[in-house]
Design an enzyme around this catalytic site. Structure first.
Site, mmCIF file in Angstrom:
data_model
loop_
_atom_site.group_PDB
_atom_site.id
_atom_site.type_symbol
_atom_site.label_atom_id
_atom_site.label_comp_id
_atom_site.label_asym_id
_atom_site.label_seq_id
_atom_site.Cartn_x
_atom_site.Cartn_y
_atom_site.Cartn_z
ATOM 1 N N LYS A 85 2.360 -5.547 -6.852
ATOM 2 C CA LYS A 85 1.840 -5.188 -5.725
ATOM 3 C C LYS A 85 0.258 -4.943 -5.882
ATOM 4 O O LYS A 85 -0.018 -4.245 -6.951
ATOM 5 C CB LYS A 85 2.346 -4.297 -4.921
ATOM 6 N N ARG A 131 -3.382 -3.675 -3.984
ATOM 7 C CA ARG A 131 -3.995 -3.013 -2.871
ATOM 8 C C ARG A 131 -5.587 -3.268 -2.723
ATOM 9 O O ARG A 131 -6.272 -2.648 -3.262
ATOM 10 C CB ARG A 131 -3.850 -1.366 -2.602
HETATM 11 C C1 R5P Z 1 3.202 3.511 -2.615
HETATM 12 O O1 R5P Z 1 2.974 4.073 -3.678
HETATM 13 C C2 R5P Z 1 4.384 4.298 -1.779
HETATM 14 O O2 R5P Z 1 5.477 4.386 -2.699
HETATM 15 C C3 R5P Z 1 4.652 3.186 -0.419
HETATM 16 O O3 R5P Z 1 4.945 2.141 -1.195
HETATM 17 C C4 R5P Z 1 3.539 3.314 0.392
HETATM 18 O O4 R5P Z 1 3.152 4.511 0.674
HETATM 19 C C5 R5P Z 1 3.911 2.330 1.567
HETATM 20 O O5 R5P Z 1 2.828 2.381 2.539
HETATM 21 P P1 R5P Z 1 2.744 1.244 3.588
HETATM 22 O O6 R5P Z 1 3.856 1.147 4.306
HETATM 23 O O7 R5P Z 1 1.547 1.557 4.378
HETATM 24 O O8 R5P Z 1 2.892 -0.132 2.677
#
Ligand code: R5P
Length: 310
Positions: free
Chosen positions: A190, A192
């Protein structure tokens, strides 16, 4: 042993107290017209071990302040020791400097809790295990893996399962579940591009023709999970089930999940979402209360908490 319930998740506190066959401490927690919080303990707690239960979920700042004032009120009422039971520890994602000149908010919150007078912290699936070291008091970090594994073993007939980590950071957690249910492991790469947005770059592992189980600690906007599910389906997965410990579910994420290709989202009740998920037939809640109650019992009796996970 006594239980004090904060106002962030009274339903969970009540359930934990019920499991422990205790009545929560008689207290008043109210807000003045200007938003300041007032706490009053209405019974003698001198010499007692008190467990104050408060998730620091939305509104995070108010809930943190309430927790600090509860700890202070207990300390000033001569409790023998105070355990902050924080089923969902907010600010945990801000655990490092992500850019120059940013704060490490998880450390600030840890300092506040310690300095208010807590002797111990109990929490569930901390975003990163290292946060335990932000506290100079003992921290018991409970895991949902056995809870989710039991659910899967009881309800899933198919053996054609693969556990998928939605990002590299979640591999250890996902591997733990995969080992327990004897499933394969896959990892999503993934990215960001900016905060609050996520993109799937690659899928590492075999998902074609398999039923996928994504496991993560937090679902917030839902972006990570919805993108992951879309990518898995595109790669030939049959059904995708999602297991999340902390359902932050901000904005219209619950509605987005309802419309998504997720087969089922299983969450715990570390955060009370009863209102948000009412009539949402894709989301199911499994309660963390029995696990938390057992951990509290073991702490109170000075027996092993880690044995719960062996
Ligand atoms: C990130 O490292 C966390 O483990 C979650 O994957 C993240 O906080 C999920 O956020 P969202 O639902 O906004 O994509």
């Amino acid at each position: 042993m006594k239980i004090l319930s904060g106002t962030s998740n009274p339903k969970l506190s009540k359930e934990i107290a019920k499991q422990l066959k205790l009545k929560p401490i008689n207290s008043n927690i109210k807000k003045f017209a200007d938003g300041e919080i007032f706490i009053e303990i209405n019974e003698n707690i001198r010499g007692n071990s008190v467990f104050v239960i408060q998730s620091t979920s939305n509104p995070a700042n108010d809930n943190i302040m309430e927790l600090l004032l509860c700890i202070d009120a207990l300390r000033r009422s001569s409790a023998k020791n105070i355990t902050a039971v924080i089923p969902y520890f907010g600010y945990a994602r801000q655990d490092r400097k992500v850019a120059p000149r940013t704060s490490i908010s998880a450390k600030v919150v840890s300092n506040l809790i310690t300095n208010a007078g807590a002797n111990r912290v109990v929490t569930v699936d901390l975003h990163t295990g290292q946060i335990q070291g932000f506290f100079d008091i003992p921290v018991d970090n409970l895991f949902t893996t056995p809870l989710f594994a039991r659910y899967i073993k009881k309800k899933f007939k198919t053996k054609n399962l693969v556990c998928v980590s939605p990002d590299v950071g979640g591999v250890q957690r996902t591997r733990g579940l995969a080992t327990k249910i004897k499933a394969d492991l896959a990892i999503i790469d993934k990215r960001r591009p900016e905060s609050g947005k996520s993109e799937v770059m690659n899928i590492i592992g075999e998902v074609k023709g398999k039923n996928c189980i994504i496991v993560d600690d937090i679902i917030d906007s839902g972006g990570t999970i919805i993108n992951a599910v879309d990518a898995l389906k595109k790669a030939g997965a049959i059904d995708v089930y999602v297991f999340i410990t902390h359902a932050v579910l901000s904005g219209d994420s619950a509605k987005k999940i309802q419309k998504s290709k997720i087969k089922k989202l299983i969450i715990t009740d570390t955060i009370d979402n009863s209102f948000k998920i009412k009539n949402n037939n894709k989301i199911e809640v499994v309660s963390i209360a029995p696990l938390m109650a057992e951990a509290i019992n073991r702490i109170s009796n000075s027996t092993s908490v880690s044995d719960l996970f062996n």
